[in-house]
Motif scaffolding. Structure first.
Motif, PDB file in Angstrom:
ATOM      1  N   GLU A  44      28.397  47.127  40.672  1.00 60.32           N
ATOM      2  CA  GLU A  44      28.790  46.355  39.641  1.00 60.32           C
ATOM      3  C   GLU A  44      29.466  45.330  40.362  1.00 60.32           C
ATOM      4  O   GLU A  44      30.252  45.310  41.212  1.00 60.32           O
ATOM      5  N   ILE A  45      29.044  44.246  39.882  1.00 61.34           N
ATOM      6  CA  ILE A  45      29.711  42.754  40.433  1.00 61.34           C
ATOM      7  C   ILE A  45      30.622  42.218  39.927  1.00 61.34           C
ATOM      8  O   ILE A  45      31.899  41.804  40.190  1.00 61.34           O
ATOM      9  N   GLY A  46      30.627  42.142  38.495  1.00 60.28           N
ATOM     10  CA  GLY A  46      31.521  41.744  37.547  1.00 60.28           C
ATOM     11  C   GLY A  46      31.452  42.397  36.013  1.00 60.28           C
ATOM     12  O   GLY A  46      30.413  43.038  35.919  1.00 60.28           O
ATOM     13  N   TYR A  47      32.649  42.433  35.433  1.00 59.53           N
ATOM     14  CA  TYR A  47      32.584  42.886  34.134  1.00 59.53           C
ATOM     15  C   TYR A  47      33.813  41.983  33.446  1.00 59.53           C
ATOM     16  O   TYR A  47      34.756  41.439  33.779  1.00 59.53           O
ATOM     17  N   TRP A  48      33.241  41.605  32.242  1.00 57.10           N
ATOM     18  CA  TRP A  48      33.962  40.893  31.322  1.00 57.10           C
ATOM     19  C   TRP A  48      33.895  41.622  29.850  1.00 57.10           C
ATOM     20  O   TRP A  48      32.947  42.056  29.593  1.00 57.10           O
ATOM     21  N   ARG A  49      35.021  41.364  29.121  1.00 55.29           N
ATOM     22  CA  ARG A  49      34.950  41.841  27.618  1.00 55.29           C
ATOM     23  C   ARG A  49      35.447  40.628  26.819  1.00 55.29           C
ATOM     24  O   ARG A  49      36.613  39.979  26.954  1.00 55.29           O
ATOM     25  N   LYS A  50      34.523  40.358  26.028  1.00 55.69           N
ATOM     26  CA  LYS A  50      34.699  39.386  25.158  1.00 55.69           C
ATOM     27  C   LYS A  50      34.563  37.776  25.462  1.00 55.69           C
ATOM     28  O   LYS A  50      35.467  37.106  25.065  1.00 55.69           O
ATOM     29  N   ALA A  51      34.204  37.810  26.779  1.00 51.56           N
ATOM     30  CA  ALA A  51      34.226  36.415  27.377  1.00 51.56           C
ATOM     31  C   ALA A  51      32.813  35.830  26.636  1.00 51.56           C
ATOM     32  O   ALA A  51      31.836  35.604  27.452  1.00 51.56           O
ATOM     33  N   GLU A  95      38.787  19.617  26.381  1.00 51.44           N
ATOM     34  CA  GLU A  95      37.675  18.698  25.653  1.00 51.44           C
ATOM     35  C   GLU A  95      36.197  18.917  26.513  1.00 51.44           C
ATOM     36  O   GLU A  95      35.555  18.971  25.806  1.00 51.44           O
ATOM     37  N   TYR A  96      36.630  19.019  27.833  1.00 52.52           N
ATOM     38  CA  TYR A  96      35.460  19.223  28.613  1.00 52.52           C
ATOM     39  C   TYR A  96      35.048  20.732  28.427  1.00 52.52           C
ATOM     40  O   TYR A  96      33.677  20.867  28.338  1.00 52.52           O
ATOM     41  N   ALA A  97      35.775  21.500  28.588  1.00 56.54           N
ATOM     42  CA  ALA A  97      35.351  22.815  28.043  1.00 56.54           C
ATOM     43  C   ALA A  97      34.750  22.987  26.360  1.00 56.54           C
ATOM     44  O   ALA A  97      33.562  23.793  26.620  1.00 56.54           O
ATOM     45  N   GLU A  98      35.198  22.531  25.529  1.00 57.52           N
ATOM     46  CA  GLU A  98      34.742  22.549  24.295  1.00 57.52           C
ATOM     47  C   GLU A  98      33.170  21.934  24.394  1.00 57.52           C
ATOM     48  O   GLU A  98      32.170  22.306  23.625  1.00 57.52           O
ATOM     49  N   PHE A 100      30.976  21.490  27.247  1.00 52.44           N
ATOM     50  CA  PHE A 100      29.996  22.052  28.363  1.00 52.44           C
ATOM     51  C   PHE A 100      30.203  23.434  28.483  1.00 52.44           C
ATOM     52  O   PHE A 100      28.973  24.233  29.025  1.00 52.44           O
ATOM     53  N   LEU A 101      31.020  24.186  28.003  1.00 51.20           N
ATOM     54  CA  LEU A 101      31.168  25.875  27.987  1.00 51.20           C
ATOM     55  C   LEU A 101      31.777  26.015  26.639  1.00 51.20           C
ATOM     56  O   LEU A 101      33.152  26.842  26.976  1.00 51.20           O
ATOM     57  N   PRO A 102      31.347  25.970  25.740  1.00 51.98           N
ATOM     58  CA  PRO A 102      32.105  26.218  24.519  1.00 51.98           C
ATOM     59  C   PRO A 102      32.384  27.543  24.094  1.00 51.98           C
ATOM     60  O   PRO A 102      31.218  28.399  24.319  1.00 51.98           O
ATOM     61  N   PRO A 103      33.327  28.038  23.336  1.00 45.07           N
ATOM     62  CA  PRO A 103      33.321  29.524  23.070  1.00 45.07           C
ATOM     63  C   PRO A 103      32.193  29.692  21.681  1.00 45.07           C
ATOM     64  O   PRO A 103      31.795  28.686  21.334  1.00 45.07           O
ATOM     65  N   ALA A 104      31.980  30.829  21.799  1.00 39.07           N
ATOM     66  CA  ALA A 104      30.754  31.285  20.771  1.00 39.07           C
ATOM     67  C   ALA A 104      31.195  32.088  19.855  1.00 39.07           C
ATOM     68  O   ALA A 104      31.879  33.166  20.199  1.00 39.07           O
ATOM     69  N   GLY A 110      34.949  38.455  19.776  1.00 37.22           N
ATOM     70  CA  GLY A 110      36.371  38.038  20.073  1.00 37.22           C
ATOM     71  C   GLY A 110      36.583  36.486  19.534  1.00 37.22           C
ATOM     72  O   GLY A 110      35.737  36.030  19.024  1.00 37.22           O
ATOM     73  N   ASN A 111      37.767  36.159  20.095  1.00 37.29           N
ATOM     74  CA  ASN A 111      38.361  34.781  19.682  1.00 37.29           C
ATOM     75  C   ASN A 111      37.311  33.608  20.306  1.00 37.29           C
ATOM     76  O   ASN A 111      36.874  33.762  21.396  1.00 37.29           O
ATOM     77  N   ALA A 112      37.099  32.569  19.361  1.00 38.18           N
ATOM     78  CA  ALA A 112      36.208  31.693  19.501  1.00 38.18           C
ATOM     79  C   ALA A 112      37.050  30.155  19.774  1.00 38.18           C
ATOM     80  O   ALA A 112      36.632  29.293  19.431  1.00 38.18           O
ATOM     81  N   ASP A 113      38.401  30.418  20.357  1.00 43.01           N
ATOM     82  CA  ASP A 113      39.219  29.417  20.818  1.00 43.01           C
ATOM     83  C   ASP A 113      39.229  28.920  22.325  1.00 43.01           C
ATOM     84  O   ASP A 113      39.008  30.086  22.936  1.00 43.01           O
ATOM     85  N   VAL A 114      39.466  27.922  22.705  1.00 39.83           N
ATOM     86  CA  VAL A 114      39.875  27.662  24.143  1.00 39.83           C
ATOM     87  C   VAL A 114      41.675  27.948  24.230  1.00 39.83           C
ATOM     88  O   VAL A 114      42.262  27.204  23.956  1.00 39.83           O
ATOM     89  N   ASP A 115      41.627  29.410  24.468  1.00 41.50           N
ATOM     90  CA  ASP A 115      43.164  29.669  24.520  1.00 41.50           C
ATOM     91  C   ASP A 115      43.464  30.332  26.144  1.00 41.50           C
ATOM     92  O   ASP A 115      42.682  30.080  27.022  1.00 41.50           O
ATOM     93  N   GLU A 116      44.480  30.986  26.165  1.00 37.49           N
ATOM     94  CA  GLU A 116      44.876  31.487  27.628  1.00 37.49           C
ATOM     95  C   GLU A 116      43.357  32.411  28.154  1.00 37.49           C
ATOM     96  O   GLU A 116      43.410  32.411  29.217  1.00 37.49           O
ATOM     97  N   TYR A 117      43.259  33.308  27.055  1.00 38.49           N
ATOM     98  CA  TYR A 117      42.157  34.186  27.363  1.00 38.49           C
ATOM     99  C   TYR A 117      40.925  33.551  28.086  1.00 38.49           C
ATOM    100  O   TYR A 117      40.070  34.050  29.096  1.00 38.49           O
ATOM    101  N   TYR A 118      40.343  32.416  27.395  1.00 36.68           N
ATOM    102  CA  TYR A 118      39.243  31.714  27.769  1.00 36.68           C
ATOM    103  C   TYR A 118      39.546  31.156  29.066  1.00 36.68           C
ATOM    104  O   TYR A 118      38.608  31.263  30.077  1.00 36.68           O
TER     105      TYR A 118
END
Length: 151
Positions: A44-51, A95-98, A100-104, A110-118
């Motif tokens: 395992e190199i990486g693991y994410w949950r709801k990213a 604004e850049y995040a929304e 070029f790397l928008p939440p889906a 999970g949450n589709a906001d650009v928040d602290e978890y994002y």
């Protein structure tokens, strides 16, 4: 339930390596492989949950738009591309995040906001991709990288 995401490395062992480490491989093989010969290592190199933004990026840039929970090989060029994108997102803000790397959104994504978890998972993704870019075995293809999701 939820979106679980895995980045795995696979490294095939050359015959010469299997000879050098024959005793160690045999011992592990006896315990975990019913005595079968080990010729590949997977880790395992990486693991994410709801990213979900990172997942969506993999779907669009590695999986050809197919979100089917199958394993996909991640070419080194995609690792570099994702590293650079995460760096740009971290440097340029929401604004850049929304753009070029928008939440889906998705079922159990999970949450589709650009928040602290994002921001946490973008930073973690950058760190993982940065380390992979420094690894000669990854850049030369000695270690192959694979992405898979489950939801």
């Amino acid at each position: 339930m939820g979106l679980d995401m895995y980045l795995k490395g696979k490294r095939y062992l050359r015959v010469s390596e299997r000879e050098i480490y024959a005793d160690e491989l045999a011992e592990v093989g006896d315990v975990f492989c019913l005595g079968y010969e080990i010729n590949q290592l997977e880790f395992e190199i990486g693991y994410w949950r709801k990213a979900n933004a990172i997942h969506y990026w993999f779907v669009q840039n590695v999986q050809g738009g197919q979100d089917d929970c199958r394993e996909y090989e991640v070419p080194f060029s995609a690792i570099v591309k994702l590293r650079d994108l995460c760096k740009e997102v971290l440097q340029n803000g929401e604004e850049y995040a929304e753009k070029f790397l928008p939440p889906a959104s998705g079922f159990f994504f999970g949450n589709a906001d650009v928040d602290e978890y994002y921001w946490e998972y973008v930073k973690r993704t950058y760190e993982i991709m940065y380390e992979l870019c420094l690894n000669d075995d990854v850049s030369t293809g000695m270690i192959e990288v694979f992405y898979q999701s489950s939801w």
